[in-house]
Design an enzyme around this catalytic site. Sequence first.
Site, short mmCIF file in Angstrom:
data_model
loop_
_atom_site.label_atom_id
_atom_site.label_comp_id
_atom_site.label_asym_id
_atom_site.label_seq_id
_atom_site.Cartn_x
_atom_site.Cartn_y
_atom_site.Cartn_z
CG HIS B 29 8.04 13.55 23.10
ND1 HIS B 29 7.85 13.97 24.39
CD2 HIS B 29 9.26 12.97 23.07
CE1 HIS B 29 8.92 13.65 25.12
NE2 HIS B 29 9.78 13.05 24.35
CG HIS B 263 11.42 11.16 19.75
ND1 HIS B 263 10.49 10.15 19.89
CD2 HIS B 263 11.93 11.37 21.00
CE1 HIS B 263 10.45 9.77 21.16
NE2 HIS B 263 11.31 10.49 21.86
CD GLU B 412 11.64 -12.53 37.68
OE1 GLU B 412 12.02 -11.99 36.61
OE2 GLU B 412 12.03 -13.65 38.04
CG HIS B 474 19.25 -16.33 44.34
ND1 HIS B 474 20.35 -16.34 43.52
CD2 HIS B 474 18.24 -16.90 43.63
CE1 HIS B 474 20.02 -16.91 42.36
NE2 HIS B 474 18.75 -17.25 42.40
#
Lengths: 682, 682
Positions: B29, B263, B412, B474
Amino acid sequence: MPNSDLVERAINTLRFLSADAVQTARSGHPGLPMGAAAMAYVLWTRHLRFDPSDPDWPDRDRFVLSAGHGSMLLYSLLHLTGYNLPLEQLKQFRQWQSQTPGHPERGLAPGVETTTGPLGQGFANGVGMAIAAEHLAAMYNRGERAIVDHRIFGIVSDGDLMEGVSHEAASLAGHLRLGRLIYLYDDNRITIDGSTDLAFTEDRAARFEAYGWHVQRVSDGNDLGAVDRALTAAESDPRPSLIVCRTHIGYGLPTRQDTKEAHGEPPGEEELAGAKRKLGWPLEPWFLIPEDVRRHFETSADRGRQAHRTWRELFEAYRSEHPDIATQFERALAAELPAGLDSLLPEFAPDAKGMATRVASGKTLAAVAPALPELIGGSADLTPSNKTDIPGEPPFSAENRAARYIHFGVREHAMGGILTGLALHGGLIPYGGTFLIFSDYMRPTIRLAALMGAPAIYVFTHDSIGLGEDGPTHQPIEHLPALRAIPHLSLIRPADANETAQAWKLALERRDGPTALALTRQNVPTYDRARYGSAAGVARGAYVLADLFPGDGKASRLPDVILMASGSEVEIIVKAADELTAGGSSVRLVSFPSWDLFVNQPEDYQQSVLPPQVRARVSIEASAPLGWEMWVGDLGEAIGLHEFGASAPYQAIYLGLDLTPQRVVQAARRSLERAAAMAVRP
Amino acid sequence: MPNSDLVERAINTLRFLSADAVQTARSGHPGLPMGAAAMAYVLWTRHLRFDPSDPDWPDRDRFVLSAGHGSMLLYSLLHLTGYNLPLEQLKQFRQWQSQTPGHPERGLAPGVETTTGPLGQGFANGVGMAIAAEHLAAMYNRGERAIVDHRIFGIVSDGDLMEGVSHEAASLAGHLRLGRLIYLYDDNRITIDGSTDLAFTEDRAARFEAYGWHVQRVSDGNDLGAVDRALTAAESDPRPSLIVCRTHIGYGLPTRQDTKEAHGEPPGEEELAGAKRKLGWPLEPWFLIPEDVRRHFETSADRGRQAHRTWRELFEAYRSEHPDIATQFERALAAELPAGLDSLLPEFAPDAKGMATRVASGKTLAAVAPALPELIGGSADLTPSNKTDIPGEPPFSAENRAARYIHFGVREHAMGGILTGLALHGGLIPYGGTFLIFSDYMRPTIRLAALMGAPAIYVFTHDSIGLGEDGPTHQPIEHLPALRAIPHLSLIRPADANETAQAWKLALERRDGPTALALTRQNVPTYDRARYGSAAGVARGAYVLADLFPGDGKASRLPDVILMASGSEVEIIVKAADELTAGGSSVRLVSFPSWDLFVNQPEDYQQSVLPPQVRARVSIEASAPLGWEMWVGDLGEAIGLHEFGASAPYQAIYLGLDLTPQRVVQAARRSLERAAAMAVRP
């Protein structure tokens, strides 16, 4: 306009149905339903357009309870407005096999548009639904015949706004100016740990304004007029809307209102009775629905029923004026593929140099996309790498709603949630690309798509150490087994270009869950299907590529050893087989692109591919080998990676980490010896 | 002040070392190093305080290249400023076993503070390092003796700012007013797909202001004075700082500057030569470092070397004034635990009713925390559920830097990245809690912690369907195997309270990688260790809990069947054993809390626990059973879950999904029959 006493009692009915159910279950979240009942009442009775008798009406407004822990609020609304959700189900809240689980699950209670609970997910699903609404409107509406003209409403919480996925999705929604998206933010200032002052003091309104949203503040979430006016203003604004409603968690609870205890604990009978006294509600019976309140809610749904009737007339007129596009609309909504899709799949000629399966994926997409107007997708800013573009297709944008290529930005998690939302909305087949390594960024949405059976397609390229120089930060090791472990996710890792086309076919045909494609960055040979088994074998998960016997001919006996692999490592077993057959062993080559598809085959097919008598077996995969023991058995060997990868040209990594034909040959010889030793036992 | 020609050549040296390396590797890059070289130059030569001869100097400033794809910029800086990274290594960029992989990896080149590449991760690591700097300063500085007084600098990119983890981390950093944190934002307006206009048009500056950050804009990232002034202003502001520097990706490339091609692709020799011509740089030799430039960079590091000398004197004075706390500081930095920690571990008396392992975890934390001032942790807004609080410990906040309980909010992913940053900083042992299901939200950070060997501790409670009513959204199913597949992550799922204490001991002792604890919500029996093997067996991953023989006594022979389980399912095999022994079979019970610990045992230990001769084996785990085949073998059975869970009281779910002693008994009998059939073969 109903009188305010009736309205207040209607809202209290929502509050206490919810609280009674939580207390009955001795488990659940009373705080949100009690605090947000008023704003939910305004939304559902004055704005949301729905027909309880036809929860699948395509032009209904969608309601997303992103704060899924407030499920009882949703169940109460569904019951009261006339959905087929009996009161008995509310009394069975959180019990085995009820329609009313702890968090709303699409497919159980009618009217649940998406499965929520893990925070932030519903937020992103709603963004996907709003893209779908905008895109389908642009595709299908003709002049005054606006057959797609609905909104996405939702209730979002502090937790939703803290999760990164909502930031990503909100940023993209603002960029795309998704004016059909309207979220009520239940700003109750309480989370599980306590006050939001502990961790969440950013200026939420300013943040959403920075994303390009229309932000309004309602200082009292129980002020029905203010909520109503804000919703009306939101509906006429071209930007997505956040309405920040100051609410009080556990509203009415005498000692627990505005406390963290109100969030996720049953209030207790005494506290619940105290709330009923405070809000002027009869202590008995529980689950009380006053007759006039029931009528009031049912009447409020008349608005939607009438709208549905009007829409039906509209659609009939549309159909007679635009029969072809109407047929297409209905076909797409029914999730039926157009006839003849198979014939569009590219066939790739045998080629030893071959091509990367990501390239084959791109060619397949290009081949089928013109025939599949319902296909919409994009990439999380890896378009040139993922080969996810549709040739000639401009970006979906605020200016071009009809376009169907989505630049998700570097937002894998939001992409996942948006794909789910697109799939849930109906009428579209969504796909999205990123590197396999970044499937980790979107795992919460992948599992939810699997749980609710949403047919999103994930295009995961750069699927191993084969990505080369970018190094171990970008090389998946644990990702194949980690995805295989998710129930109802189909994972397909094709071995060559033709398997890739077949994998796309399966992904497009799947109705009942998501499919992940794991694709190479590097070239792999395109196998000669005249010599090898047909690539259509992908549909069965694993298939015999070839039985190779030493010397000239084939024999009818079983092979000595089975070599199996997926994806790019099939090339390695093909090479290993040459050496083994030269050494006198007969070899079966098994291409094993999908465990889940294979597991679902009848046992006799499984045994025809992996005959129990052939216990000399080797598998190889450029991946943590977790679970391959199941296929190679006690006498076999599963070759894989127990370490992270490395940065180098990919050939050097394969060599350096010893994923080579020679290693397969050695493992096969050891396995053959063990099998022979067993057989010797008379 | 060096003259501007020298400075310009110094910056061009950074640019072309980087571009030459990328072109030599034909991979990498070039865009970021060429565009951000000027601002990096200002930061490294005028602000960042470091001593290349001692990369571990505790009071150094930290530099985080969150945009890890710009690795060559960092390698160039490290080489030029005198770190032990020879030029030869830059020429070996992205080659097998070089110190210069595609993305920076901590532990390879000295001075790389954290492994970056997956976007947003470095951003969050830096927030963790800034918390560490603030906290350690408050803990250890005494009056004028500020032995901890450093900053965290970084370069972040568009991609970093799009990823949700950076939103989460930025929100928390603003809340905590982490003034020691200063990020230069490489605002080059280009991503892989093209212009940021495609997907990223939010007002970034306003967003960060909404988070409570100090935001400055530098309209020309090559304006050294402007960058310098902004850094100086940032250093005196009490808020975290974002300096938005408008830069040009691939600066100098004649046709590729400001394009996406700059890039991540080598420019090609012609384009590279064109850039050299344009910026007045000699075409040959490649990897050119003018002598005066080399001296200039080396001299610039003198500032840090001098600061380090001053700090040493400061620390000597500190040590003589505050010997005890100085010793503690050095002990913590050396990652040495205090003596006698073992004696602090709680011992839990046998108890059939028992306690949840999350509760035992909380009690263990409470017992060891007073003796472990380096322990710092918190929860992602699940404190009361995770039992992660330290009794009496107030929240770490802008007002209380000495406190060591962190309310991460419902974030989280940021929590994971912050824990890694805390661990990397040194002097602290970080832990963080959430539900096991939400380990999915933080997987990218868990794997990076494992890759770089950062000893973070994850407290994952509610580790199965045993969480009950919250339901399948969950309930972890795939999470245990998905974590087991990550190399170098230690996963421990203790079976009872005493195993939990031992698991904590191992987690605290671990130096070279992260540890995840999987803990129950529901009660499990506390086993009688007089009857059963010692809980210290956790250290070996799996151990014999008991050999149970029918009738009175033990026999010296091997048991007929081995039952194995982890965590809460150990209770099930204990019950199953009763029935099997009553039926005349002898049974070995194996508690199997950690696969990775067991795999690392010598083979003779492994075989002593799982004797190869005993082929009748059953495992049970409330989890996808992926991989258990490895332990139960061809004749055994691995009982687990292939479907998602359900919402109900947990006992009903265990029954409904048939995770029961009866099922184990039946499986054991089948396995015994198969083993007997094998044995009969004479």
